[in-house]
Design an enzyme around this catalytic site. Structure first.
Site, short mmCIF file in Angstrom:
data_model
loop_
_atom_site.label_atom_id
_atom_site.label_comp_id
_atom_site.label_asym_id
_atom_site.label_seq_id
_atom_site.Cartn_x
_atom_site.Cartn_y
_atom_site.Cartn_z
N SER A 1 -9.30 2.22 3.35
CA SER A 1 -8.35 2.98 2.54
C SER A 1 -7.42 2.09 1.72
O SER A 1 -6.65 2.60 0.88
CB SER A 1 -7.50 3.88 3.44
OG SER A 1 -6.75 3.13 4.38
N SER B 1 -9.80 -0.59 7.32
CA SER B 1 -9.27 -0.29 5.99
C SER B 1 -8.74 -1.48 5.21
O SER B 1 -8.42 -1.35 4.03
CB SER B 1 -8.17 0.77 6.09
OG SER B 1 -8.72 2.03 6.38
N LYS C 1 0.83 -1.21 0.00
CA LYS C 1 0.00 0.00 0.00
C LYS C 1 0.87 1.26 0.00
O LYS C 1 2.02 1.25 0.44
CB LYS C 1 -0.90 -0.05 1.23
CG LYS C 1 -1.96 1.04 1.34
CD LYS C 1 -2.81 0.78 2.59
CE LYS C 1 -3.81 1.90 2.84
NZ LYS C 1 -4.63 1.63 4.04
#
Length: 495
Positions: free
Chosen positions: A168, A192, A94
């Site tokens: 996210s 997330s 990420k």
């Protein structure tokens, strides 16, 4: 046309779809057995990423030249007989994760310096032999359950590109769901990992706090945020978890090691499972979507059919949100204050920065001090010796979200307050487990009538990953959710 005509029963004959890209364990096995090369796997991943760029937009940065060089080195090591769990396998991480030589934008716009060193999680992935192909999109500082922003555009859901994959860790989820990479690392500070896993039909594991290091941070987002895997199967998620797990010498949280892959192969036994459909208390009163309730109830019925005792339950969450808000906003403020170009930040981020600054210090310390009492209160739900009646539960089952994935752009131009209310209404279930620091696993629960994925959470007490992973694997064996893949996969380049 008679009723016996095969065209009437099955519809027009369609060309066969290309086979799905192999999963993480399959990639590792094919490499170890010499049936493919790392160079071929990594090049194919880049081809799929490039083919999906305009439709999905899952990646912020790629390591094309470096990753291909690492793949060539992995092939030499494989040919020499070296074996590691992920030697030569392409994976993604990420945009909040430090990779040496790459800026860590965390969804922000602006010019940032490259990281001087790998994060501990990336260091461990490399030590296991993985080839990091790039960094996936995240919303700004991981605040929202969508992955959109002026710095990188809109990341879309492979199941329906008019909808968000969530956030996210939306870029990681979209990349794995579409088969661009076999697995990816995400992070989870309020759901997330679990939210985008639910909205893209994936397994997403939020581990125990400290299971995967967040170094160079010592305690990300005041202890709320952990790193964890997203994959199409439980075994693949467990394999990535095992590869990334372990502490940095300066980490404050160091839970005992767990063998997630072994847990994925183990029968969970007969468990007492509490089904909680009512969300924890929040400022919103939106009822869960009927199709979410239908899917999660059907999953509970599957668990009962598999031999578990399942009954409706009501955990005593208390006012746990009073601990979450100061810690979350203080975490955003700490990161936002370091951004070299604050004028480029989303106005909602600047609002969170102001709130986090006001709530920092003594209020955050008080919020964190409440965690011991929260552990005791919610831990009583899992205490099988409670009152001597043995009625405590082994696992809590809840929806992962209250709603199916929203459409992209739905939260554009909302104020910070309205965005937070909308996010809380759509995603009220996941965040308490971040306050507690305990593990949870999203499992696919099915689809709405429009074909949008929804998920369910398996939640447990402290250090219960092994039990949750075993139960998720048993469910997967029965429901075989990995056989379903999104239509956008063909547009993303197939295998």
């Amino acid at each position: 046309m008679s009723s016996a005509d095969p065209m009437e029963r099955t519809g027009p004959i369609r060309p066969a779809e290309p086979p799905p890209p192999p999963g993480l364990a399959d990639c590792a096995r094919e490499l170890a057995e010499g049936r493919t090369t790392s160079a071929a796997q990594v090049a194919a991943a880049f081809a799929r990423i490039e083919a999906s760029r305009r439709t999905l937009n899952a990646f912020r940065q790629l390591r094309t030249e470096a990753a291909l060089a690492e793949a060539a080195d992995a092939d030499r090591r494989l040919a020499a007989g070296e074996r590691l769990p992920l030697l030569g396998v392409p994976v993604a991480v990420k945009d909040d994760t430090d990779v040496e030589g790459m800026p860590t934008y965390f969804g922000c716009d602006g010019t940032l310096p490259p990281a001087a060193a790998d994060s501990e999680a990336v260091r461990r992935l490399r030590a296991a032999g993985a080839v990091v192909v790039g960094k996936t999109n995240s919303c700004e500082f991981g605040q929202w359950a969508f992955t959109e922003g002026p710095a990188f555009g809109t990341t879309r859901n492979p199941w329906n590109t008019a909808h968000t994959p969530g956030g996210s860790s939306g870029g990681s989820a979209a990349a794995v769901a579409a088969g661009l990479v076999p697995a990816a690392l995400g992070s989870d500070g309020a759901g997330s990992i679990r939210i985008p896993a639910a909205w893209t039909h994936l397994v997403g594991i939020k581990p125990q706090r400290g299971r995967i290091s967040v170094h160079p941070h010592s305690d990300a987002f005041q202890g709320l945020t952990v790193n964890g895997p997203l994959a199409r199967t439980v075994a693949d998620a467990a394999l990535l978890l095992d590869a990334a797990a372990g502490p940095h010498p300066r980490d404050p949280h160091r839970p005992p090691a767990v063998d997630a892959s072994a847990a994925a192969r183990r029968d969970p036994g007969r468990l007492r499972i509490g089904l909680a459909l009512r969300p924890p208390p929040t400022l919103t009163r939106n009822a869960p979507h009927p199709e979410v309730l239908r899917a999660v109830t059907a999953l509970a019925e599957t668990l009962a059919r598999l031999g578990h005792h399942v009954e409706e339950a009501h955990p005593r969450y208390g006012l746990i949100g009073l601990s979450f808000v100061p810690r979350a906003t203080a975490g955003i403020a700490e990161l936002a204050a370091l951004h070299p170009e604050p004028g480029l930040l989303d106005p909602r981020t600047r609002s969170a920065l102001r709130t986090g600054t006001r709530l920092g210090g003594r209020i955050v310390r008080a919020a964190r001090a409440r965690e011991v009492r929260q552990h005791a209160r919610i831990g009583a739900f899992f205490d099988t010796s409670r009152d001597g009646d043995g009625r405590g539960y082994d696992v809590l089952l809840t929806p992962t979200t209250a709603a199916p994935p929203p459409r992209v752009g739905e939260f554009d131009h909302l104020s910070a307050w309205r965005t937070d209310l909308s996010m809380t209404a759509a995603c009220p279930y996941a965040w308490p487990w971040n306050v507690l620091g305990w593990p949870g696993v999203n499992v696919p629960a099915g689809f709405t009538r429009e074909g949008l994925p929804v998920g369910a959470q398996l939640l447990g007490p402290s250090r219960s990953e092994a039990r949750l992973i075993s139960l998720a694997a048993q469910l997967e064996s029965d429901r075989r959710w990995f056989e379903h893949r999104p239509p956008a996969l063909s547009a993303a380049g197939g295998r």
